[in-house]
Structure formats: C-alpha cells, structure tokens
Enzyme design. Sequence first.
Site, PDB file in Angstrom:
ATOM      1  N   GLY A  71       0.807  -1.222   0.000  1.00 21.17           N
ATOM      2  CA  GLY A  71       0.000   0.000   0.000  1.00 21.17           C
ATOM      3  C   GLY A  71       0.838   1.268   0.000  1.00 21.17           C
ATOM      4  O   GLY A  71       0.498   2.249  -0.665  1.00 21.17           O
ATOM      5  N   THR A  72       1.933   1.240   0.736  1.00 19.85           N
ATOM      6  CA  THR A  72       2.759   2.439   0.835  1.00 19.85           C
ATOM      7  C   THR A  72       3.299   2.835  -0.531  1.00 19.85           C
ATOM      8  O   THR A  72       3.185   4.003  -0.951  1.00 19.85           O
ATOM      9  CB  THR A  72       3.928   2.179   1.812  1.00 19.85           C
ATOM     10  OG1 THR A  72       3.367   1.909   3.102  1.00 19.85           O
ATOM     11  CG2 THR A  72       4.877   3.356   1.897  1.00 19.85           C
ATOM     12  N   ASN A 145      -8.335   3.765   7.870  1.00 20.25           N
ATOM     13  CA  ASN A 145      -7.750   2.634   8.589  1.00 20.25           C
ATOM     14  C   ASN A 145      -7.740   2.838  10.103  1.00 20.25           C
ATOM     15  O   ASN A 145      -7.516   1.892  10.841  1.00 20.25           O
ATOM     16  CB  ASN A 145      -6.325   2.368   8.093  1.00 20.25           C
ATOM     17  CG  ASN A 145      -5.453   3.591   8.195  1.00 20.25           C
ATOM     18  OD1 ASN A 145      -5.747   4.620   7.584  1.00 20.25           O
ATOM     19  ND2 ASN A 145      -4.393   3.514   8.973  1.00 20.25           N
ATOM     20  N   HIS A 195      -1.541  -7.788   2.579  1.00 25.05           N
ATOM     21  CA  HIS A 195      -1.498  -8.328   3.946  1.00 25.05           C
ATOM     22  C   HIS A 195      -2.636  -7.856   4.844  1.00 25.05           C
ATOM     23  O   HIS A 195      -2.734  -8.285   5.987  1.00 25.05           O
ATOM     24  CB  HIS A 195      -0.130  -8.073   4.598  1.00 25.05           C
ATOM     25  CG  HIS A 195       0.163  -6.667   4.988  1.00 25.05           C
ATOM     26  ND1 HIS A 195       0.192  -6.265   6.292  1.00 25.05           N
ATOM     27  CD2 HIS A 195       0.470  -5.575   4.258  1.00 25.05           C
ATOM     28  CE1 HIS A 195       0.512  -4.989   6.354  1.00 25.05           C
ATOM     29  NE2 HIS A 195       0.685  -4.545   5.128  1.00 25.05           N
ATOM     30  N   THR A 231      11.965  -6.883 -10.294  1.00 30.03           N
ATOM     31  CA  THR A 231      11.378  -8.201 -10.557  1.00 30.03           C
ATOM     32  C   THR A 231      10.135  -8.384  -9.698  1.00 30.03           C
ATOM     33  O   THR A 231      10.181  -8.170  -8.482  1.00 30.03           O
ATOM     34  CB  THR A 231      12.409  -9.294 -10.222  1.00 30.03           C
ATOM     35  OG1 THR A 231      13.593  -9.017 -10.953  1.00 30.03           O
ATOM     36  CG2 THR A 231      11.892 -10.682 -10.558  1.00 30.03           C
ATOM     37  N   CYS A 317       3.698   5.113  15.039  1.00 24.10           N
ATOM     38  CA  CYS A 317       4.460   4.826  16.250  1.00 24.10           C
ATOM     39  C   CYS A 317       5.905   5.157  15.936  1.00 24.10           C
ATOM     40  O   CYS A 317       6.465   4.620  14.994  1.00 24.10           O
ATOM     41  CB  CYS A 317       4.303   3.339  16.538  1.00 24.10           C
ATOM     42  SG  CYS A 317       5.312   2.718  17.858  1.00 24.10           S
TER      43      CYS A 317
HETATM   44  N1  PMP Z   1      -3.024   2.572   3.486  1.00 23.55           N
HETATM   45  C1  PMP Z   1      -3.746   2.157   4.532  1.00 23.55           C
HETATM   46  C2  PMP Z   1      -5.148   2.639   4.682  1.00 23.55           C
HETATM   47  C3  PMP Z   1      -3.182   1.282   5.459  1.00 23.55           C
HETATM   48  O1  PMP Z   1      -3.898   0.884   6.519  1.00 23.55           O
HETATM   49  C4  PMP Z   1      -1.856   0.836   5.268  1.00 23.55           C
HETATM   50  C5  PMP Z   1      -1.189  -0.103   6.258  1.00 23.55           C
HETATM   51  N2  PMP Z   1      -1.041   0.476   7.535  1.00 23.55           N
HETATM   52  C6  PMP Z   1      -1.163   1.281   4.143  1.00 23.55           C
HETATM   53  C7  PMP Z   1      -1.774   2.141   3.275  1.00 23.55           C
HETATM   54  C8  PMP Z   1       0.230   0.805   3.868  1.00 23.55           C
HETATM   55  O2  PMP Z   1       0.195  -0.483   3.338  1.00 23.55           O
HETATM   56  P1  PMP Z   1       1.505  -1.433   3.369  1.00 23.55           P
HETATM   57  O3  PMP Z   1       1.696  -1.864   4.774  1.00 23.55           O
HETATM   58  O4  PMP Z   1       1.142  -2.556   2.444  1.00 23.55           O
HETATM   59  O5  PMP Z   1       2.635  -0.619   2.846  1.00 23.55           O
END
Ligand code: PMP
Length: 374
Positions: A71-72, A145, A195, A231, A317
């Site tokens: 996600g990041t 989140n 995940h 990759t 954190c």
């Molecule tokens: N966006 C949201 C809404 C999340 O909850 C998170 C995970 N804390 C992320 C992005 C980041 O995802 P990742 O851990 O796969 O980098």
Amino acid sequence: MDEPSYLDHAAGSPVLPEVVNAMVPALGLPGNPNSTHAAGRRARRMLEEARELIAARVGVQPSEVVFTSGGTESNNLAVLGSLGDPARPQLAISAVEHASVAAVVGRAGEVVRLPVNPEGHVLLHAAEQLVGAQTAVVSLLWVNNETGAIQPVVAAAELAHRHGALLHSDAVAALGHVEVDLSSNAIDLLSLSAHKVGGPVGIGALIVRRGVRLRPIGFGGGQEARLRSGTVPVALAVGFAAAVERACNRLEPEAARLRALRDRLIAELARLPEVRVNTVEPAGPAIVNATFVGTRADDLLLLLDEAGIEASTGSACSAGVHQPSEVLLAMGRSQADAAASLRFSFGPDTTAGDIERLVAVLPEAVARARRAFG
Ligand code: PMP
C-alpha cells in the site's frame, strides 16, 4: 491461558491457509517472469493469472493492475506519479489520509488538505472550493484505517474530474470489507495491499485506469508497464490473488458478521463512562475506534495485552511511543483525547467470544489506566 484475541487486523491480518497453499507451488520455482526460457514463461503465466484474478475482482482490465510492494508504494506512486504537468502542481488530499499519502506533504508539489467533519467524513462542499485547475490529483481514503469512516469516493471522483484532476483512492482498508468495483465509477487510481486481507506482506497493487498518465517514481528494468521497475515476486502475487479471491467471495456474509460484532462492541463502549466512540456511519464493518478519556493509549494497550487482547492505536508509532493520532486531531479531537484512543479491528478469525472477552476486561483495564495516568 487462552490464545490471545487478535484485534489488530487493520495492521496486518494473518496469512490464510488457502493463501499458503496457493503460494507453495510458486515459491519453489526458479524463474524471473521476464526470462524467456521455459521456467521464466511458467513464472510469467502464474503472474498473469494472478493479475487477471485481481483485475476481475475489482472490475478492471488485467493491463490496469500494476504490482507494487504494498500500500505504501502504491500510494507514493499514485500521488507523486500524478505530478509533472507544470500547470497542475497541486495535490489535494483529505486531512485524514494514511501517512504514505500525507507524508508526501513538503516533498513534492503544493498540498491542500480537504477538511473532514467530527466523524471523519470529508466535506465535499469545502473540497469543491479547494480543488481547481491547478490540482493534479485528489487523494481520498476509501475506508479510513483508524476510524473505519467511509469516504464519498465516487462523488469525489466526479468532483476531481470537473476540475480536470485525477482521483486516487487508498482502498487498502476497504478491500474485503466494502464492495470495491471500479467498473461502475470514475476512480482513476486505486491502492491495494495483500497483507490486510490475509495475503502475504510485501505485495500490493496500484490500479491505473486506461488513459491515466502516470510517471514512474523509481527506475530500472521498466517492469509493470514501465511504472514500477524491479522483478515482480510471483509467489507473493499468487498469494495476493488467492487472498483477494477469498475476501471478495465472502464479502457480503463476512461484512454482515463483522458489522454485528462491531455494533455489539460499540453499544458496550457507549455504556462506559467517559468513553467516546469515534466510528460513525457510514463506516466499514471491521474497525472500531474509541477515546478512553483520562488514559494514555499506551498504558491501556499494555493492560489489554496482559488480559489477552491485542489492539492498537492505529496511528504512527515512532521509537515505540505513539504519537497522538493525526486523524483524530483532524477530526477536531484535543491532543489529550487523540492520545487516549484505541482501534480494535477485526478479520476472518474474529469471533463473538473475542468481543465478549474484550467487553469483560475493558472496565477494569480502563480504570487501571486512569489511575496510572491520574
Ligand atoms: N493505506 C492504509 C489505509 C493502510 O492501513 C496501510 C497499512 N497500515 C497502508 C496504506 C500501507 O500499506 P503497506 O503496509 O502494504 O505498505
């Protein structure tokens, strides 16, 4: 002692057995999916099947799925990659975005924050005034989140398009909990992470709708439509697809089940003195956030952990010390209240027994946390 009750699925959900089973054949294979020999072609086939499965589940074409590390990276790529037109130097992000969108502030472009109401829902009429011909992209979490708040992403896409901007939505906390179907809306860019839905850590995707112009933010071999070099980990992609399949197949009954658990917890929290629930409809079914006035979240987390409840603050954190949640501050909470708030988040293994256990231990834990603080 019983197994702990894991109520931190929004931080990371355990890998599901069917995901492990799907991954095993791919893990043992050699083969870079870009190699032309038989092993490479086999890896490529597995990768493309995973891409097709994910695409079908979110209502897009396989060519619109760009695998990333999670996600990041998807959020970084969506937001930074949208910049480039000198006439549109501005990023418009809601005041409650995940750090992987919010931390872009000051590193690129000019940023405007779209305000939210005290329930954490973005104020579209305010956004209408702030988004303009200078905006490259509007970024809005689908499901928050920390609080579970559902944002009006479809209306926001229309708003962004009226101003010639793109709409990006971080759907990491939405997938598997609310219907995420891009075939029926105008969202341009969508971030996903494996995940949070029982897939492996280390893979995610950015959905880039056809015709959307995005610039890469990392450089190398030009994999993933030249948008994300490196990759692609085939076994992780296979696991990601298996997790998405499972989450989407069971979406409706599972959302109803979790919503009932959520509402049971919210009703109990509302009965406790000086406890304020920060999760307000429209909200996803799997997250409850509450402020335990007069406590320090870290004390309460520790006490709950001792009682077999694993929860979190949901906020960043640093060096083991939780900062007051930026999301709750943006919702108008005081520093003290934002630092006294916890998130409980649910997943496939969450049962009514977990909620009853939490409800049973909370009054004493809160009382002790208040004494420790006071
Ligand atoms: N966006 C949201 C809404 C999340 O909850 C998170 C995970 N804390 C992320 C992005 C980041 O995802 P990742 O851990 O796969 O980098």
